[in-house]
Motif scaffolding. Sequence first.
Motif, PDB file in Angstrom:
ATOM      1  N   ASN A   1      -6.653  41.706 -21.736  1.00 10.64           N
ATOM      2  CA  ASN A   1      -6.431  41.061 -20.435  1.00 10.64           C
ATOM      3  C   ASN A   1      -7.723  40.340 -20.028  1.00 10.64           C
ATOM      4  O   ASN A   1      -8.821  40.796 -20.294  1.00 10.64           O
ATOM      5  N   ALA A   2      -7.551  39.278 -19.308  1.00  9.72           N
ATOM      6  CA  ALA A   2      -8.727  38.518 -18.814  1.00  9.72           C
ATOM      7  C   ALA A   2      -8.452  38.038 -17.399  1.00  9.72           C
ATOM      8  O   ALA A   2      -7.379  37.511 -17.134  1.00  9.72           O
ATOM      9  N   THR A   3      -9.484  38.225 -16.524  1.00  5.63           N
ATOM     10  CA  THR A   3      -9.349  37.734 -15.122  1.00  5.63           C
ATOM     11  C   THR A   3     -10.509  36.773 -14.859  1.00  5.63           C
ATOM     12  O   THR A   3     -11.677  37.129 -15.062  1.00  5.63           O
ATOM     13  N   THR A   4     -10.208  35.570 -14.380  1.00 10.37           N
ATOM     14  CA  THR A   4     -11.230  34.530 -14.119  1.00 10.37           C
ATOM     15  C   THR A   4     -11.062  34.014 -12.692  1.00 10.37           C
ATOM     16  O   THR A   4      -9.927  33.745 -12.269  1.00 10.37           O
ATOM     17  N   THR A   5     -12.254  33.884 -11.986  1.00  8.05           N
ATOM     18  CA  THR A   5     -12.201  33.327 -10.617  1.00  8.05           C
ATOM     19  C   THR A   5     -12.620  31.862 -10.684  1.00  8.05           C
ATOM     20  O   THR A   5     -13.672  31.534 -11.216  1.00  8.05           O
ATOM     21  N   TYR A   6     -11.773  31.080 -10.168  1.00  6.53           N
ATOM     22  CA  TYR A   6     -12.056  29.631 -10.138  1.00  6.53           C
ATOM     23  C   TYR A   6     -12.284  29.189  -8.687  1.00  6.53           C
ATOM     24  O   TYR A   6     -11.546  29.626  -7.793  1.00  6.53           O
ATOM     25  N   THR A   7     -13.378  28.275  -8.479  1.00 12.14           N
ATOM     26  CA  THR A   7     -13.626  27.672  -7.142  1.00 12.14           C
ATOM     27  C   THR A   7     -13.151  26.235  -7.187  1.00 12.14           C
ATOM     28  O   THR A   7     -13.573  25.435  -8.023  1.00 12.14           O
ATOM     29  N   VAL A   8     -12.327  25.910  -6.253  1.00 16.95           N
ATOM     30  CA  VAL A   8     -11.777  24.549  -6.182  1.00 16.95           C
ATOM     31  C   VAL A   8     -12.368  23.867  -4.935  1.00 16.95           C
ATOM     32  O   VAL A   8     -12.342  24.414  -3.834  1.00 16.95           O
ATOM     33  N   THR A   9     -12.975  22.666  -5.126  1.00 20.83           N
ATOM     34  CA  THR A   9     -13.525  21.894  -4.000  1.00 20.83           C
ATOM     35  C   THR A   9     -12.706  20.625  -3.842  1.00 20.83           C
ATOM     36  O   THR A   9     -12.513  19.866  -4.794  1.00 20.83           O
ATOM     37  N   TYR A  10     -12.248  20.450  -2.652  1.00 17.05           N
ATOM     38  CA  TYR A  10     -11.468  19.249  -2.340  1.00 17.05           C
ATOM     39  C   TYR A  10     -12.304  18.355  -1.418  1.00 17.05           C
ATOM     40  O   TYR A  10     -12.765  18.791  -0.369  1.00 17.05           O
ATOM     41  N   THR A  11     -12.564  17.114  -1.791  1.00  7.65           N
ATOM     42  CA  THR A  11     -13.406  16.200  -1.002  1.00  7.65           C
ATOM     43  C   THR A  11     -12.583  14.993  -0.623  1.00  7.65           C
ATOM     44  O   THR A  11     -11.930  14.376  -1.464  1.00  7.65           O
ATOM     45  N   THR A  12     -12.671  14.672   0.665  1.00  8.83           N
ATOM     46  CA  THR A  12     -12.073  13.423   1.150  1.00  8.83           C
ATOM     47  C   THR A  12     -13.175  12.621   1.826  1.00  8.83           C
ATOM     48  O   THR A  12     -14.177  13.144   2.300  1.00  8.83           O
ATOM     49  N   ALA A  13     -12.920  11.316   1.908  1.00  5.08           N
ATOM     50  CA  ALA A  13     -13.943  10.449   2.522  1.00  5.08           C
ATOM     51  C   ALA A  13     -14.164  10.833   3.975  1.00  5.08           C
ATOM     52  O   ALA A  13     -13.210  10.967   4.735  1.00  5.08           O
ATOM     53  N   GLY A  14     -15.376  10.954   4.289  1.00  2.24           N
ATOM     54  CA  GLY A  14     -15.754  11.209   5.669  1.00  2.24           C
ATOM     55  C   GLY A  14     -15.583  12.644   6.073  1.00  2.24           C
ATOM     56  O   GLY A  14     -15.883  12.982   7.213  1.00  2.24           O
ATOM     57  N   CYS A  15     -15.069  13.448   5.160  1.00  6.34           N
ATOM     58  CA  CYS A  15     -14.866  14.868   5.520  1.00  6.34           C
ATOM     59  C   CYS A  15     -15.706  15.739   4.627  1.00  6.34           C
ATOM     60  O   CYS A  15     -15.962  15.392   3.465  1.00  6.34           O
ATOM     61  N   PRO A  16     -16.113  16.788   5.179  1.00 10.99           N
ATOM     62  CA  PRO A  16     -16.872  17.677   4.339  1.00 10.99           C
ATOM     63  C   PRO A  16     -15.946  18.272   3.273  1.00 10.99           C
ATOM     64  O   PRO A  16     -14.738  18.433   3.477  1.00 10.99           O
ATOM     65  N   PRO A  17     -16.464  18.582   2.143  1.00 13.29           N
ATOM     66  CA  PRO A  17     -15.623  19.173   1.103  1.00 13.29           C
ATOM     67  C   PRO A  17     -15.105  20.538   1.524  1.00 13.29           C
ATOM     68  O   PRO A  17     -15.739  21.244   2.298  1.00 13.29           O
ATOM     69  N   VAL A  18     -13.920  20.827   0.988  1.00 10.58           N
ATOM     70  CA  VAL A  18     -13.283  22.135   1.265  1.00 10.58           C
ATOM     71  C   VAL A  18     -13.213  22.903  -0.066  1.00 10.58           C
ATOM     72  O   VAL A  18     -12.808  22.350  -1.085  1.00 10.58           O
ATOM     73  N   THR A  19     -13.608  24.123  -0.033  1.00  5.70           N
ATOM     74  CA  THR A  19     -13.556  24.930  -1.247  1.00  5.70           C
ATOM     75  C   THR A  19     -12.644  26.142  -1.076  1.00  5.70           C
ATOM     76  O   THR A  19     -12.464  26.633   0.064  1.00  5.70           O
ATOM     77  N   ALA A  20     -12.089  26.540  -2.149  1.00  4.01           N
ATOM     78  CA  ALA A  20     -11.233  27.773  -2.172  1.00  4.01           C
ATOM     79  C   ALA A  20     -11.381  28.446  -3.532  1.00  4.01           C
ATOM     80  O   ALA A  20     -11.661  27.786  -4.532  1.00  4.01           O
ATOM     81  N   ASN A  21     -11.284  29.710  -3.515  1.00  4.50           N
ATOM     82  CA  ASN A  21     -11.358  30.472  -4.777  1.00  4.50           C
ATOM     83  C   ASN A  21      -9.944  30.831  -5.267  1.00  4.50           C
ATOM     84  O   ASN A  21      -9.085  31.261  -4.471  1.00  4.50           O
ATOM     85  N   ALA A  22      -9.686  30.703  -6.542  1.00  2.77           N
ATOM     86  CA  ALA A  22      -8.400  31.117  -7.155  1.00  2.77           C
ATOM     87  C   ALA A  22      -8.696  32.092  -8.295  1.00  2.77           C
ATOM     88  O   ALA A  22      -9.533  31.805  -9.160  1.00  2.77           O
TER      89      ALA A  22
END
Length: 417
Positions: A1-22
Amino acid sequence: NATTTYTVTYTTAGCPPVTANAIVTVNPLQPITGTLTACLGLTSQLANVVTPGSWSSSNVGVATISNNGLVSAVSPGTSTITYNAGNGCSTTAQFTVFPKPVLTVTPNNVLCFGGNGSVTLSAAGANAPYTYGGAATQNLSPGSYTYTATSINGCISLPVTITITQPAAALALSSTQVNVLCNGNNTGSVNLTVTGGTAPYTYAWSNNSTLEDPSGLVSGTYTVTVTDASGCTANTTVTITQPAAPLATSFTQVNVGCFGNSTGSINLTVTGGTAPYTYLWNNGQTTEDLNALAPGNFTVTVTDANGCTTTQTVTITQPAAALALTTTQVNVLCFGNSTGSVNLTVSGGTAPYTYLWSNNGTVEDPSGMAAGPYTVTVTDANGCIANSNVTITQPAAGLALSTTQVNVLCSGNNTGS
């Protein structure tokens, strides 16, 4: 079995990036485990370590499977079993259904009452070699026995129950017989009765007869072997008897001693056969012994208690002729003398003869007899008697002389007369 945490950053113009962990966990799909074979008609429980999903069979004609992994063996063959984990992942395995043996049990029944039977086992329709289970197969008493066959794959046949039978009763013989009634005859017979065993029966007698009930038998011992349809045999011995000796007669007889009389008799003796006896003479008499018989032929038929007969003829004889007497005589020629005699002739009767004259003489031909009547009684060897009378005669008087004389008157002369 393997468990991996991924961080996702979403960037839009003029907005600060948003991150989430999966967090992504990968659970590897393990092979299907459990029993991957089954015998026809049985079920097999499959198992897997993954979260239960759905199960399927590529050949439902061979096996069907439920959602909990319970496989039913429908028909011999191979089917692909698939486990769907529900996330697009699946795993497969081969599931094999083995046939059950078809067991054939052939009973070898007890052929002869009280013996042992056996069975013959044979299996087919599965993977050989086979092993057999159940009761023994040899030395079986009558009764029911159950057997199974197991293939090399471990599949067990349906149980087969058979019944070992035997005849209702043992082969048995009994007989009645008719003995020979008259010694030396062949009138014996046997009435044989066969029970038990299995009909039809065959018969082998010691005199080579193959009949159930032989007849025309002489006295003796006879043995029969009876064989039934199953080859079982039984024996019995019968002794045909007869009277110890044949019916026979012997006799003594007394013939008629004096011609013309009825003084004959027969003393009959019977031996052999079976007493009591009956008698029938040709003169109608029914006694054993006859008396007061005149000369002739007498035939008797003797019948014993069994109806056996014998005949005997006896001839009663008599002298050829009656005792008879004739005489010639010589009379006394000179009065007063004893010069008479008799010549007696005897005929008939039975010699020798005896003689008794009235003067007590005992010779046949007496002589030196004086004149007078004489009677003779002649008795023959059988005691028969005949009489005769003879009279010896003589002159009426004796010879007599008288004389007169003339003397010589002159001396010297011859003038006398």
